[in-house]
Scaffold this active site. Structure first.
Site, PDB file in Angstrom:
ATOM      1  N   HIS A  10      11.989  13.253  -2.649  1.00 40.01           N
ATOM      2  CA  HIS A  10      11.306  12.426  -1.654  1.00 40.01           C
ATOM      3  C   HIS A  10      12.312  11.544  -0.952  1.00 40.01           C
ATOM      4  CE1 HIS A  10       7.906  10.253   0.086  1.00 40.01           C
ATOM      5  NE2 HIS A  10       8.700   9.199   0.010  1.00 40.01           N
ATOM      6  N   ASP A  21      -4.172   6.617  -1.554  1.00 43.25           N
ATOM      7  CA  ASP A  21      -2.983   6.303  -0.753  1.00 43.25           C
ATOM      8  C   ASP A  21      -3.243   6.532   0.735  1.00 43.25           C
ATOM      9  OD1 ASP A  21      -0.115   5.609  -0.486  1.00 43.25           O
ATOM     10  OD2 ASP A  21      -0.026   7.632   0.343  1.00 43.25           O
ATOM     11  N   ARG A  69      -2.402  -0.420   5.519  1.00 48.29           N
ATOM     12  CA  ARG A  69      -1.134  -1.160   5.498  1.00 48.29           C
ATOM     13  C   ARG A  69      -0.434  -1.068   6.850  1.00 48.29           C
ATOM     14  NH1 ARG A  69       1.959   1.741   1.095  1.00 48.29           N
ATOM     15  NH2 ARG A  69       3.657   0.398   1.723  1.00 48.29           N
ATOM     16  N   SER A 113       2.839   3.907  -3.789  1.00 43.87           N
ATOM     17  CA  SER A 113       2.439   4.923  -2.803  1.00 43.87           C
ATOM     18  C   SER A 113       3.277   6.195  -2.989  1.00 43.87           C
ATOM     19  CB  SER A 113       2.635   4.343  -1.392  1.00 43.87           C
ATOM     20  OG  SER A 113       2.673   5.347  -0.423  1.00 43.87           O
ATOM     21  N   LYS A 132       2.067   9.909  -5.281  1.00 45.01           N
ATOM     22  CA  LYS A 132       2.070  11.241  -4.655  1.00 45.01           C
ATOM     23  C   LYS A 132       3.024  12.190  -5.376  1.00 45.01           C
ATOM     24  CE  LYS A 132       2.685   9.208  -0.750  1.00 45.01           C
ATOM     25  NZ  LYS A 132       2.837   8.641   0.553  1.00 45.01           N
TER      26      LYS A 132
HETATM   27  N1  URA Z   1       6.510   6.357   2.186  1.00 40.84           N
HETATM   28  C1  URA Z   1       5.347   6.434   1.513  1.00 40.84           C
HETATM   29  O1  URA Z   1       4.890   7.511   1.147  1.00 40.84           O
HETATM   30  N2  URA Z   1       4.700   5.292   1.241  1.00 40.84           N
HETATM   31  C2  URA Z   1       5.149   4.087   1.619  1.00 40.84           C
HETATM   32  O2  URA Z   1       4.511   3.099   1.329  1.00 40.84           O
HETATM   33  C3  URA Z   1       6.362   4.022   2.331  1.00 40.84           C
HETATM   34  C4  URA Z   1       7.035   5.190   2.592  1.00 40.84           C
END
Ligand code: URA
Length: 430
Positions: free
Chosen positions: A82, A161, A168, A183, A187
């Protein structure tokens, strides 16, 4: 339990229990708690933070708000990666095939670009025929058959999320360690991989502006991963300037292909090779990091990684493997520097914003993008540029603003004295 009591607790810096956090997240996911209350909660978290323990509870509640992918059917080691997001970040397009060519399995769910940052799904979809809508069966089969798949998140993966991130985004509460860490990690944990590599960017083009901020976020994500017995490591990498030379969807696909054919920019190649080597090393596939590096380079140099890329895009529906005339724009505008000299700074944020302005990115989730347009740098930091050489090319269609050339030239600093190449990988945190 009442939402108001929990909001007040965070406001007054009192710790929430696991049950309270679960109640709040489930309530919001099921539309039983209103946006205005969650907005207040997020702002309280933004200012007062959460303890590491509360952040783990939050991650857990989010993770369990929807489906969790079971990768048991995939043989071998499953890895995921990620990036916290940046400008010109096409790493996954190179890393995926490289990792698969080295014998690991990359099972990756990716996102779309938003604001000045790009997204892997948009880049993939710029290849005619390629789909990112893979159902679970196709996703698992593809990873088993060729060692990699990159798909969009299904609707019911971490639905908490999806709602929280959208809120957000419009309440000024994106940049918060516990909110970002929960967040991302919810995932990644829902994605089911054994080993998670984080590319945590810092600099103008990233959420985290300093190395220290990126390190703090990384440590939190690693801590969360450990609770789930996952191996997580994080590279702290430069996003003061763009990664590679290409920004914009098709331009980035071409740069990724060049990199897989050993003709790519060195920074992109180094990042992908290092991430892959670390994955081999941390997964104990190869017990020595230098040997892992050598092995990774051999799979890039001998064309195995490029072959994997072709298998990958074919499996996901590519209708042509001919990338000549891939980009169709109305105009390519060369931009010349104001002086000759060494390139000292290329501001990633400005280049990302300009790319978005000409259509390569979206300002809101509903916007459509133009995959053809973008910016192609001719030189990178440390290189010498002559006044009569283009410093970059703007690939444009209709979206335009006459201030763009000046904005771009102001974003690039040129020095009369020699400048060192940028240090791409600051550190690795485990
Ligand atoms: N990427 C994400 O998936 N979530 C965040 O809060 C910030 C960057």
């Amino acid at each position: 339990m009442r939402a108001i009591d929990l909001i007040e607790k965070v406001r007054d810096k009192k710790e929430l229990t696991e049950e309270e956090i679960k109640y709040f997240i489930n309530g919001y996911t099921n539309d039983e708690i209103e946006d205005y209350q969650v907005s207040a909660f997020l702002m309280a978290v933004y200012f007062n933070g959460l303890s590491d323990e509360e952040t783990c509870y939050l991650t857990d509640a989010m993770l369990n708000s929807g489906d969790i992918i079971d990768l048991k059917e995939i043989e071998g080691i499953k890895v995921d990666k990620h990036s916290t997001g940046g400008v010109g970040d096409k790493t996954s397009l190179v890393l995926g095939p490289l990792v698969a060519a080295c014998g690991l399995n990359l099972a990756k769910l990716s996102g779309r670009g938003l604001g000045h940052t790009g997204g892997t799904l948009d880049k993939l979809e710029s290849i005619p025929g390629v789909t990112i809508n893979l159902n679970e069966e196709r996703f698992l089969n593809q990873v088993n058959e060729i060692g990699m798949a990159i798909a969009g998140q299904t609707k019911n993966l971490v639905p908490a999320d999806k709602k929280l991130y959208a809120l957000r985004d419009v309440t000024g509460t994106v940049k918060s360690y516990p909110l970002i860490a929960s967040s991302i990690m919810s995932k990644k944990l829902a994605g089911g991989a054994d080993l998670i590599a984080i590319d945590c960017k810092y600099g103008s083009g990233a959420f985290m502006k300093t190395i220290e901020e990126a390190e703090a976020l990384s440590r939190l994500m690693i801590k969360i991963g450990k609770k789930y017995h996952k191996k997580v490591f994080s590279f702290i990498t430069d996003m003061k300037s763009p990664l590679g030379k290409a920004i914009g969807n098709k331009l980035e696909v071409l740069e990724a292909i060049n990199c897989l054919q050993n003709k790519g920019p060195k920074d992109l190649e180094t990042l992908c090779v290092e991430l892959c080597s670390y994955m081999l090393y941390k997964s104990k596939t190869i017990n020595n990091l230098n040997e892992a590096r050598e092995f990774t380079y051999s799979k890039l140099r001998d064309g195995s990684a490029y072959k994997k890329f072709i298998e990958f895009i074919k499996a996901q529906g590519a209708i042509s493997l001919d990338f000549n005339n891939f980009i169709q724009v109305k105009e390519i505008i060369p931009l010349f520097p104001r002086i000759s000299g060494y390139i000292e700074e290329i501001d990633a944020l400005t280049l990302g914003k300009v790319s978005m302005l000409i259509g390569a990115g979206r300002a809101t989730k509903e916007d459509s993008i133009d995959p053809e347009v973008g910016i192609l740098l001719n030189k990178q930091i440390g290189e010498y540029i002559k006044i009569d050489e283009p410093i970059l090319y703007i690939y444009k269609n209709d979206k335009w603003d006459n201030d763009i050339p000046d904005i771009l030239l102001n974003a690039i600093k040129i020095s009369k004295t020699e400048v060192k190449e940028k240090k791409l990988i600051e550190k690795v945190i485990e």
